[in-house]
Design an enzyme around this catalytic site. Structure first.
Site, PDB file in Angstrom:
ATOM      1  N   LYS A 231     -18.882 -18.025  20.627  1.00 13.30           N
ATOM      2  CA  LYS A 231     -17.886 -19.001  20.778  1.00 13.30           C
ATOM      3  C   LYS A 231     -17.853 -19.317  22.166  1.00 13.30           C
ATOM      4  O   LYS A 231     -19.085 -19.077  22.683  1.00 13.30           O
ATOM      5  CB  LYS A 231     -16.806 -17.945  20.029  1.00 13.30           C
ATOM      6  CG  LYS A 231     -16.197 -18.820  18.681  1.00 13.30           C
ATOM      7  CD  LYS A 231     -14.848 -18.008  18.354  1.00 13.30           C
ATOM      8  CE  LYS A 231     -15.259 -18.733  16.849  1.00 13.30           C
ATOM      9  NZ  LYS A 231     -13.920 -17.196  16.939  1.00 13.30           N
ATOM     10  N   ARG A 265     -17.282  -9.868  13.529  1.00 11.21           N
ATOM     11  CA  ARG A 265     -17.647 -10.790  12.870  1.00 11.21           C
ATOM     12  C   ARG A 265     -18.117 -11.460  13.672  1.00 11.21           C
ATOM     13  O   ARG A 265     -18.387 -11.594  14.582  1.00 11.21           O
ATOM     14  CB  ARG A 265     -16.518 -11.827  12.374  1.00 11.21           C
ATOM     15  CG  ARG A 265     -16.429 -12.973  11.530  1.00 11.21           C
ATOM     16  CD  ARG A 265     -14.950 -13.877  11.313  1.00 11.21           C
ATOM     17  NE  ARG A 265     -14.874 -15.131  10.142  1.00 11.21           N
ATOM     18  CZ  ARG A 265     -15.611 -16.524  10.494  1.00 11.21           C
ATOM     19  NH1 ARG A 265     -16.485 -16.357  11.802  1.00 11.21           N
ATOM     20  NH2 ARG A 265     -16.152 -17.098   9.908  1.00 11.21           N
TER      21      ARG A 265
HETATM   22  N1  HH2 Z   1     -13.571 -17.913  13.207  1.00 14.83           N
HETATM   23  C1  HH2 Z   1     -14.450 -18.930  13.202  1.00 14.83           C
HETATM   24  C2  HH2 Z   1     -13.907 -19.492  11.535  1.00 14.83           C
HETATM   25  N2  HH2 Z   1     -12.897 -18.424  10.857  1.00 14.83           N
HETATM   26  N3  HH2 Z   1     -12.101 -16.416  10.809  1.00 14.83           N
HETATM   27  C3  HH2 Z   1     -11.675 -15.451  11.042  1.00 14.83           C
HETATM   28  N4  HH2 Z   1     -10.630 -14.134  10.630  1.00 14.83           N
HETATM   29  N5  HH2 Z   1     -11.839 -14.339  12.822  1.00 14.83           N
HETATM   30  C4  HH2 Z   1     -12.911 -15.926  13.763  1.00 14.83           C
HETATM   31  O1  HH2 Z   1     -12.772 -15.289  14.741  1.00 14.83           O
HETATM   32  C5  HH2 Z   1     -13.265 -17.179  12.875  1.00 14.83           C
HETATM   33  C6  HH2 Z   1     -12.846 -17.356  11.282  1.00 14.83           C
HETATM   34  C7  HH2 Z   1     -15.380 -19.681  13.562  1.00 14.83           C
HETATM   35  O2  HH2 Z   1     -16.312 -19.806  13.542  1.00 14.83           O
HETATM   36  P1  HH2 Z   1     -17.611 -20.599  12.001  1.00 14.83           P
HETATM   37  O3  HH2 Z   1     -16.463 -19.825  10.675  1.00 14.83           O
HETATM   38  O4  HH2 Z   1     -18.234 -20.269  12.167  1.00 14.83           O
HETATM   39  O5  HH2 Z   1     -17.229 -22.076  12.718  1.00 14.83           O
HETATM   40  P2  HH2 Z   1     -16.896 -22.581  11.576  1.00 14.83           P
HETATM   41  O6  HH2 Z   1     -14.699 -22.505  11.837  1.00 14.83           O
HETATM   42  O7  HH2 Z   1     -16.491 -24.387  13.017  1.00 14.83           O
HETATM   43  O8  HH2 Z   1     -17.121 -23.059  10.656  1.00 14.83           O
END
Ligand code: HH2
Length: 286
Positions: A231, A265
């Site tokens: 992040k 995560r």
């Molecule tokens: N971060 C992202 C997405 N979902 N869910 C939870 N519970 N906690 C988090 O910190 C979180 C999440 C963002 O990461 P990523 O899924 O890789 O990115 P994107 O939303 O752009 O697909």
């Protein structure tokens, strides 16, 4: 009709869901591997959109020690610029992947803010809902989860970051509201995991504050999940592109584990599992 059917994987009322219990009973935090079947996720958009590639990535994360796989089909783009997609698009992306990922034998959570997508994912074997709006976006979400007696990750979020607020107080009031919504709908507290939502509606400085003051969330008496992987707050300390943030992600996750996080995560499962196990082995000697 998304709430009526009762999943065969549901927990008995008043008890923690067995899958959640399994994740929380280890000596070090459980590791949740991220699979984004999206073209636009902030760190790996487009890499795993194709079904076979997605499945290969799930297999890889399982071999690397993932305890749970979190599958998302809509980027939530914590830093703005998310392209909202319809439930139909999300389902089209999930269809070739989700049930096959479930068949690999590791629990699957569904990262979606849409109750109809979560219901479909449960019907196809997912066991935990990961709601990045903490049950506060769509009233049908909590009704679905209560009807299925399913565990939920309740993440703090906000449409905009406000550098002037006390971020810990904001997170606490958000969780109080989510827990009230859950209680009113009959979703048992035992099946809720709290997540402060690193990078979501927070300045980089506030994300660092949250990690530093994570222990304050202990007051809820619920397990905490942290997702600091790749992040942007990492780049505010050490300028880097998302794929260059492994060191910062591991540092943040080790600190989170030390301050009580029970689920981490991550996009980088092997490195995270190793870091958590080595840290736990050293702390055991203390
Ligand atoms: N971060 C992202 C997405 N979902 N869910 C939870 N519970 N906690 C988090 O910190 C979180 C999440 C963002 O990461 P990523 O899924 O890789 O990115 P994107 O939303 O752009 O697909």
């Amino acid at each position: 009709m998304i709430g009526a059917a009762s999943s065969s994987r549901a927990s008995a009322p008043g008890t923690t869901h067995p899958v959640l219990r399994g994740l929380l009973c280890r000596p070090y935090p459980a590791v949740m591997g991220v699979l984004n079947v999206t073209p636009d996720s902030f760190s790996d958009g487009g890499k795993f959109l194709a079904g076979e590639r997605a499945l290969a990535q799930v297999r890889r994360m399982i071999n690397e020690g993932a305890d749970i796989i979190d599958i998302g089909a809509e980027s939530t783009r914590p830093y703005g610029g998310a392209q909202p997609v319809s439930a139909e698009v999300e389902l089209r992306r999930l269809q070739p992947v989700l049930a096959r990922a479930v068949s690999l034998g590791v629990p699957v959570s569904i990262d979606s803010m849409k109750p109809e997508v979560v219901a479909w994912a449960f019907d196809n074997g997912a066991v935990i809902a990961n709601d990045v709006w903490g049950l506060q976006r769509d009233a049908a979400m909590v009704e679905l989860l209560a009807a299925r007696n399913a565990p939920a990750i309740v993440m703090h979020n906000s449409a905009n970051a406000d550098p002037g607020i006390d971020i810990m107080r904001d997170i606490a009031s958000f969780f109080e509201r989510s827990l009230q919504i859950a209680a009113q709908a009959g979703l048992p507290r035992e099946n809720i995991v709290l997540d402060p939502g690193i990078g979501f509606g927070k300045t980089p400085e506030q994300s660092i504050t949250v990690l530093s003051r994570l222990r304050e969330l202990d007051c809820f008496g619920l397990p905490v999940l942290v997702g600091a992987s790749r992040k942007m707050f990492i780049a505010s300390v050490s300028p880097s592109e998302p794929h260059q943030r492994l060191g910062g992600s591991i540092a943040a996750h080790l600190i989170a584990a030390r301050r009580g996080a029970r689920i981490i995560r991550t996009h980088d499962v092997a490195e995270t599992v190793q870091a958590l196990r080595v840290a736990a082995a050293i702390e055991d000697k203390a």
